[in-house]
Enzyme design. Structure first.
Site, PDB file in Angstrom:
ATOM      1  N   SER A 139      -9.548  -0.800   7.229  1.00 19.42           N
ATOM      2  CA  SER A 139      -8.964  -0.658   6.017  1.00 19.42           C
ATOM      3  C   SER A 139      -8.584  -1.730   5.197  1.00 19.42           C
ATOM      4  CB  SER A 139      -8.551   0.194   5.232  1.00 19.42           C
ATOM      5  OG  SER A 139      -8.800   1.638   5.692  1.00 19.42           O
ATOM      6  N   SER A 162      -9.832   1.334   2.832  1.00 19.38           N
ATOM      7  CA  SER A 162      -8.506   2.728   2.126  1.00 19.38           C
ATOM      8  C   SER A 162      -7.463   1.356   1.605  1.00 19.38           C
ATOM      9  CB  SER A 162      -7.713   3.265   2.541  1.00 19.38           C
ATOM     10  OG  SER A 162      -6.741   2.989   4.062  1.00 19.38           O
ATOM     11  N   LYS A 205       0.573  -1.339   0.080  1.00 21.40           N
ATOM     12  CA  LYS A 205       0.192  -0.071   0.036  1.00 21.40           C
ATOM     13  C   LYS A 205       0.922   1.475  -0.084  1.00 21.40           C
ATOM     14  CE  LYS A 205      -3.869   1.753   2.738  1.00 21.40           C
ATOM     15  NZ  LYS A 205      -4.903   1.574   3.989  1.00 21.40           N
TER      16      LYS A 205
END
Ligand code: GLN
Length: 486
Positions: free
Chosen positions: A178, A154, A79
Site C-alpha cells: 500500500s 491503499s 494517511k
C-alpha cells in the site's frame, strides 16, 4: 510533463537560511490543495488553521534562535488510519466517520517532535484494504497523471498528494504494497521499512504481522529524511525493534562499491506489461553501467505469495476488526431489536463490501476444521517465502523487480473483479510476508504517459543499503523530477 517542485532538502535549506518562511511554504501547499484537490481528491480533511498556526510557531521559534527539529516547517500529510489527537481518524470508513482518537500514534509524536507541519489527512481504501482508493467510503482519489485512473492504494491519497505537489512529504501504511504500489502509479518515491523498524502504535490495525508505516517523498533523500524521523524503538509496540536508527540521509551519497543486484525470474512472468518489463530492465542496465554486478537469484515460492497473503491478511483483519461492535468505537446502528441485532446492524451498515469480504474470508480460514488447512498451512508457506529471501540475500545486496504488473489502471476497471485486483499485489506482498524493506522508485513512463516504478528490496534492517542503492539510480536519471502537467 513539467519539472518538479523543490525537494525536501532544498526546502529545508531555504527554511534554515531564512529565504523561505514556514508560513509561506504552508500557504503554497494550502493554495495548491485548494486549486487542485477538487479534481484529485487526495485529502479527506485539511487542517488549514492548525497548519498555519504550527508554521507560525516554527517561524517564531526560528526567529528567537531556538533549536528546531530536523523537519522544521516541512508539511507532511498523514494517511487517515494513523491516530492523531485533535483530528478525526476515519480509516475512510463509515464505522469511524466521527472518531477522534484520544492519543497520538508514535509516528505522530515523532513528526511533532521533528517540528513537521501536519497539514491534513489523506484518503485510503477503507481500513487500508484495497489497491485503488475506490474502497473509500467517502471519495475516490484520482491519479494526478490521468484523472480517469486510480492513484493505487491503499495509501493512494498520500501518493497523489506528493505527486500533485500539494505536500513535499506524506506517510502511509503498507500491509501488502500500500505504499509502494501507489508510489509507482503516481511516480513518486515510497518505502516500506523492515517490519519492526517503525512503531505501529496508533496505526489502526489491519493485519498486525504485516502492517508497517513508511514515507512518501518526491526523491530518495526526502524519503530517507522522513524515515529517520519515523524509525526507532517504542515500548508500546512489542514488535518494534530496539536497534539504533542509522543516519539514512547522511550516508546516501556514499558510493556503493561492489553493489550486487539480484534478479529473480519469478518476477518476470505472464501478466507483466511489456512496457513495465522494459522499463525495469532498462533500470537494471543503468546499474550495470555503474559497475553493479547483476546476478540471478531464485525465489521459488513466489507463486504462492498472493494466496498466502490473502489468507493471512484477512485472518488477522477478521480478528482486528472484531472490536468495531457499536460499543467500543465509532458508529452504532440506529435501529435494532436486541444486542445481537445491534452488532449485526452496526457492522452491516458500518463496513463496506471489501471489508466484509475480508472479514468473511478470514473468519472462514480461522474456523475450526479449516484452521489447519488454510491458516496454518499459509503460515508454513510464509516461512518458506522468508527463507527464499534469506538465501537470496546471502548472495546479493538488493533484489530489483517491477512494483506492479501494469501502470495505473482505470477507475472502475477492476473494482468488480476482486481476484484481478488482488493480483495487482503480486510483486509487493512478498516484502510484507518476509518482513523485508522495499522501496518504489520512478523508472520511466508508459506510452500513455503513466509512471512506472522500480522496486528494490533488501534484507531486514538494511534500509541504509537499500536507500543508497536507490539513490545511486536516482542520481543517474531524472524520472523523479517529472511532474504531471496541469
Ligand atoms: N492491496 C493490498 C490489500 O488490499 C494491500 C493493502 C495494504 O498494503 N494496506 O490487502
Amino acid at each position: 510533463m513539467t519539472t518538479a517542485t523543490p525537494s525536501t532538502s532544498q526546502l529545508l535549506q531555504q527554511l534554515t537560511s531564512g529565504e523561505l518562511a514556514a508560513t509561506s511554504l504552508v500557504a503554497t501547499c494550502l493554495d495548491r490543495i485548494a486549486s487542485e484537490d477538487e479534481r484529485v481528491g487526495a485529502f479527506l480533511h485539511i487542517d488549514r488553521d492548525g497548519a498555519i498556526e504550527q508554521a507560525a510557531r516554527i517561524d517564531e521559534r526560528r526567529r528567537v534562535g531556538e533549536e528546531l527539529g530536523p523537519l522544521a516547517g516541512i508539511p507532511v500529510a498523514v494517511k487517515d488510519n494513523i491516530c492523531a489527537t485533535g483530528t478525526k481518524t476515519t480509516c475512510a470508513s463509515r464505522m469511524l466517520e466521527n472518531f477522534v482518537p484520544p492519543y497520538d500514534a508514535h509516528v505522530i509524536e515523532r513528526l511533532r517532535a521533528a517540528d513537521a507541519v501536519l497539514i491534513g489527512r489523506t484518503n485510503l481504501d477503507e481500513f487500508a484494504m484495497g489497491s485503488s482508493c475506490e474502497n473509500s467510503a467517502f471519495q475516490s482519489t484520482r491519479n494526478p497523471w490521468d484523472l480517469e485512473r486510480t492513484p493505487g492504494g491503499s495509501s493512494g491519497g498520500s501518493a497523489a498528494a506528493v505527486a500533485a505537489g500539494m505536500t513535499p512529504l506524506s506517510i502511509g501504511s503498507d500491509t501488502g504494497g500500500s505504499i509502494r504500489q501507489p508510489a509507482a502509479f503516481c511516480g513518486v518515491v515510497g518505502m516500506k521499512p523492515t517490519y519492526g523498524r517503525v512503531s505501529r502504535y496508533g496505526l489502526v490495525a489491519f493485519a498486525s504481522s504485516l502492517d508497517q508505516i513508511g514515507p512518501f517523498a518526491n526523491d530518495v533523500t526526502g524519503a530517507a529524511q522522513l524515515l529517520e524521523v519515523l524509525a526507532g524503538h517504542d515500548e508500546r509496540d512489542t514488535t518494534s525493534i530496539n536497534r539504533p536508527v542509522p543516519r539514512y540521509a547522511e550516508s546516501l551519497e556514499q558510493p556503493f562499491e561492489g553493489l550486487r543486484i539480484g534478479i529473480a525470474k519469478e518476477h518476470f512472468v505472464e501478466g507483466l506489461d511489456p512496457e513495465v518489463e522494459q522499463a525495469v530492465h532498462t533500470a537494471i542496465d543503468v546499474y550495470r553501467s555503474l559497475g553493479a554486478e547483476i546476478k540471478e537469484v531464485t525465489l521459488p515460492h513466489s507463486e504462492y505469495c498472493v494466496a498466502v497473503y490473502y489468507i493471512v491478511a484477512p485472518s488477522e483483519a477478521s480478528s482486528n476488526l472484531a472490536r468495531y461492535d457499536g460499543v467500543h468505537y465509532g458508529f452504532r446502528a440506529e435501529k435494532f431489536d436486541n444486542m445481537i441485532d445491534m452488532y449485526s446492524a452496526t457492522r452491516g451498515e458500518g463496513f463496506g463490501d471489501e471489508v466484509k469480504r475480508r472479514i468473511m474470508l478470514g473468519t472462514y480460514a480461522l474456523s475450526a476444521g479449516y484452521y489447519d488447512a488454510y491458516y496454518l498451512k499459509a503460515l508454513k508457506v510464509r516461512r518458506l517465502i522468508r527463507q527464499d529471501f534469506d538465501r537470496a540475500f546471502e548472495e546479493v545486496d538488493v533484489i530489483a523487480s517491477p512494483v506492479t504488473p501494469t501502470p495505473a489502471f482505470k477507475i472502475g476497471e477492476l473494482i468488480d473483479d476482486p481476484l484481478a485486483m488482488y493480483l495487482n499485489d503480486i510483486y509487493t506482498i512478498s516484502a510484507n510476508l518476509a518482513g523485508t524493506p522495499g522501496i518504489s522508485l520512478p523508472c520511466g513512463f508508459s506510452s500513455d504517459g503513466l509512471p512506472i516504478g522500480l522496486q528494490l528490496q533488501a534484507a531486514p534492517f538494511e534500509e541504509e543499503r537499500l536507500l543508497r542503492a536507490a539513490r545511486m539510480y536516482e542520481r543517474e536519471t531524472d524520472w523523479h523530477t517529472k511532474q504531471p502537467d496541469w
